[in-house]
Design an enzyme around this catalytic site. Sequence first.
Site, PDB file in Angstrom:
ATOM      1  N   ARG A  51       0.804  -1.160  -0.038  1.00  0.00           N
ATOM      2  CA  ARG A  51      -0.128   0.077   0.272  1.00  0.00           C
ATOM      3  C   ARG A  51       0.924   1.394  -0.054  1.00  0.00           C
ATOM      4  O   ARG A  51       0.658   2.303  -0.675  1.00  0.00           O
ATOM      5  CB  ARG A  51      -0.971   0.071   1.030  1.00  0.00           C
ATOM      6  CG  ARG A  51      -1.582   1.247   1.484  1.00  0.00           C
ATOM      7  CD  ARG A  51      -2.898   1.316   2.243  1.00  0.00           C
ATOM      8  NE  ARG A  51      -2.789   0.457   3.304  1.00  0.00           N
ATOM      9  CZ  ARG A  51      -2.006   0.586   4.301  1.00  0.00           C
ATOM     10  NH1 ARG A  51      -1.245   1.684   4.471  1.00  0.00           N
ATOM     11  NH2 ARG A  51      -1.967  -0.104   5.511  1.00  0.00           N
ATOM     12  N   TYR A 104     -17.327  16.286 -15.581  1.00  0.00           N
ATOM     13  CA  TYR A 104     -17.634  14.953 -15.390  1.00  0.00           C
ATOM     14  C   TYR A 104     -18.469  14.621 -14.277  1.00  0.00           C
ATOM     15  O   TYR A 104     -18.477  15.101 -13.197  1.00  0.00           O
ATOM     16  CB  TYR A 104     -16.289  14.003 -15.147  1.00  0.00           C
ATOM     17  CG  TYR A 104     -16.336  12.563 -14.910  1.00  0.00           C
ATOM     18  CD1 TYR A 104     -17.119  11.751 -15.903  1.00  0.00           C
ATOM     19  CD2 TYR A 104     -16.422  12.185 -13.690  1.00  0.00           C
ATOM     20  CE1 TYR A 104     -17.273  10.428 -15.713  1.00  0.00           C
ATOM     21  CE2 TYR A 104     -16.461  10.647 -13.566  1.00  0.00           C
ATOM     22  CZ  TYR A 104     -16.948   9.798 -14.454  1.00  0.00           C
ATOM     23  OH  TYR A 104     -17.146   8.564 -14.395  1.00  0.00           O
ATOM     24  N   ASP A 176      -8.190  18.877 -14.208  1.00  0.00           N
ATOM     25  CA  ASP A 176      -8.475  17.533 -14.807  1.00  0.00           C
ATOM     26  C   ASP A 176      -7.999  17.405 -16.285  1.00  0.00           C
ATOM     27  O   ASP A 176      -8.627  18.015 -17.119  1.00  0.00           O
ATOM     28  CB  ASP A 176      -9.993  17.037 -14.415  1.00  0.00           C
ATOM     29  CG  ASP A 176     -10.247  15.774 -14.869  1.00  0.00           C
ATOM     30  OD1 ASP A 176      -9.465  15.110 -15.814  1.00  0.00           O
ATOM     31  OD2 ASP A 176     -11.279  15.222 -14.624  1.00  0.00           O
ATOM     32  N   LYS A 201      -8.775   6.538 -19.262  1.00  0.00           N
ATOM     33  CA  LYS A 201      -9.184   6.812 -20.349  1.00  0.00           C
ATOM     34  C   LYS A 201      -7.923   6.795 -21.477  1.00  0.00           C
ATOM     35  O   LYS A 201      -7.458   5.725 -21.847  1.00  0.00           O
ATOM     36  CB  LYS A 201      -9.556   8.272 -20.360  1.00  0.00           C
ATOM     37  CG  LYS A 201     -10.711   8.396 -19.229  1.00  0.00           C
ATOM     38  CD  LYS A 201     -12.037   7.562 -19.292  1.00  0.00           C
ATOM     39  CE  LYS A 201     -12.931   7.374 -18.161  1.00  0.00           C
ATOM     40  NZ  LYS A 201     -13.164   8.432 -17.495  1.00  0.00           N
TER      41      LYS A 201
HETATM   42  C1  PLP Z   1     -13.893   9.271 -16.156  1.00  0.00           C
HETATM   43  C2  PLP Z   1     -13.444  10.354 -15.583  1.00  0.00           C
HETATM   44  C3  PLP Z   1     -13.033  10.667 -14.313  1.00  0.00           C
HETATM   45  C4  PLP Z   1     -13.329   9.526 -13.338  1.00  0.00           C
HETATM   46  O1  PLP Z   1     -12.355   8.658 -13.538  1.00  0.00           O
HETATM   47  P1  PLP Z   1     -12.677   6.936 -13.145  1.00  0.00           P
HETATM   48  O2  PLP Z   1     -11.307   6.398 -13.449  1.00  0.00           O
HETATM   49  O3  PLP Z   1     -13.698   6.463 -13.878  1.00  0.00           O
HETATM   50  O4  PLP Z   1     -12.668   7.047 -11.552  1.00  0.00           O
HETATM   51  C5  PLP Z   1     -12.643  12.062 -13.844  1.00  0.00           C
HETATM   52  N1  PLP Z   1     -12.791  13.014 -14.798  1.00  0.00           N
HETATM   53  C6  PLP Z   1     -12.916  12.786 -16.229  1.00  0.00           C
HETATM   54  C7  PLP Z   1     -12.861  13.919 -17.315  1.00  0.00           C
HETATM   55  C8  PLP Z   1     -13.492  11.522 -16.724  1.00  0.00           C
HETATM   56  O5  PLP Z   1     -13.688  11.236 -17.997  1.00  0.00           O
END
Ligand code: PLP
Length: 381
Positions: A51, A104, A176, A201
């Site tokens: 961890r 998001y 983000d 992603k």
């Molecule tokens: C998918 C997404 C998230 C969240 O991420 P997870 O891996 O699904 O927890 C946050 N910000 C954006 C822009 C996203 O597309």
Amino acid sequence: MSDQHSFETLAIHAGQEADPLTGAVVPPIYQVSTYKQDGVGGLRNGYEYSRSANPTRTALEENLAALEGGVRGLAFASGLAAEDCLLRTLLSPGDHVVIPNDAYGGTFRLFAKVVGRWGVEWSVADTSDPAAVRAALRPETKVIWVETPSNPLLGITDIAAVAGVAHEAGVKLVVDNTFASPYLQQPLSLGADVVVHSTTKYMGGHSDVVGGALVTADAGLGEELAFHQNAMGAVAGPFDAWLTLRGIKTLAVRMDRHSANAERVTELLVSHPKVTEVFYPGLPGHRLHEVAAKQMRSFGGMVSFRVAGGEEAAVEVCNRAKLFTLGESLGGVESLIEHPGRMTHASVAGSQLEVPADLVRVSVGIESVDDLLADLTQALG
Ligand SMILES: *Cc1c(COP(=O)(O)O)cnc(C)c1O
């Protein structure tokens, strides 16, 4: 690996020296929870318990830091786990956060339904307008949260301008960077304090792993985040870290193709009689096209559009698509299509972040663009 190297080289080599034991050229999957100590407290290379640190995760974390131009990268079990760790590191009850009016859905839900319950105040602003962000600041504001391009309306925020607003007020700017990836945009170099990723992603890029990341250029903040990562525990497992590293090696070539294919898709959509509006920062008609062109290398693979005939017509387009797979998520090599109102953004219904009911979002993959255009043409009918 020196950070003098170009992005493509760092993507393949940063954090990935040949394995000291065997010379293995990619980091092995250290599927292990604990490590033998050479006498009490005699840790080998600092490894104690997975961890706290795991060599496969360390390789990914060093790679992430290099790609974003930061000094500290941290890898989490999901993007939302990374966001949760960041918010609980930066905020205490009574503090206030400015969040974007286009974000998001899961990020909004984390603020509205989770962090808000613990006494953190939040308010929504149009982050594409730096003056609106400044107007939303309160004496208690600690964080400005920005998503650019945003999900699902492909809004653009001028990172350098909002960083100026934030720092004038002694507030931290979080970006983000999921939609762009560090290949297209590097928020830390524009003044952001922390970059957040859903590595699920574009970074992973193959729709086979869920993960998240934080990167900062501030060593002290990096230490605090690492403390909370260990204290809260939502770390990336070794196999997930390994898959993400493997995906990142081809990030640059994938992003080039995603952007090129998306540009062709927008050409089709813009001239299609059944499409009433197209959202893509690469279009000269996008309200902040100039800002996008200034801060991004190219405009990425995400495109949204509105369909004539309303919600039912938009849902029909999603249902008729064949090569574009109907599904949530984005950023993989395969093309996806979805209806944000009923799928990814159902959690923002009725809020200030509600999305148009006739909106369709596509994640343009790296298949043959001619096949993609043919499928969209038949789906639009
Ligand atoms: C998918 C997404 C998230 C969240 O991420 P997870 O891996 O699904 O927890 C946050 N910000 C954006 C822009 C996203 O597309």
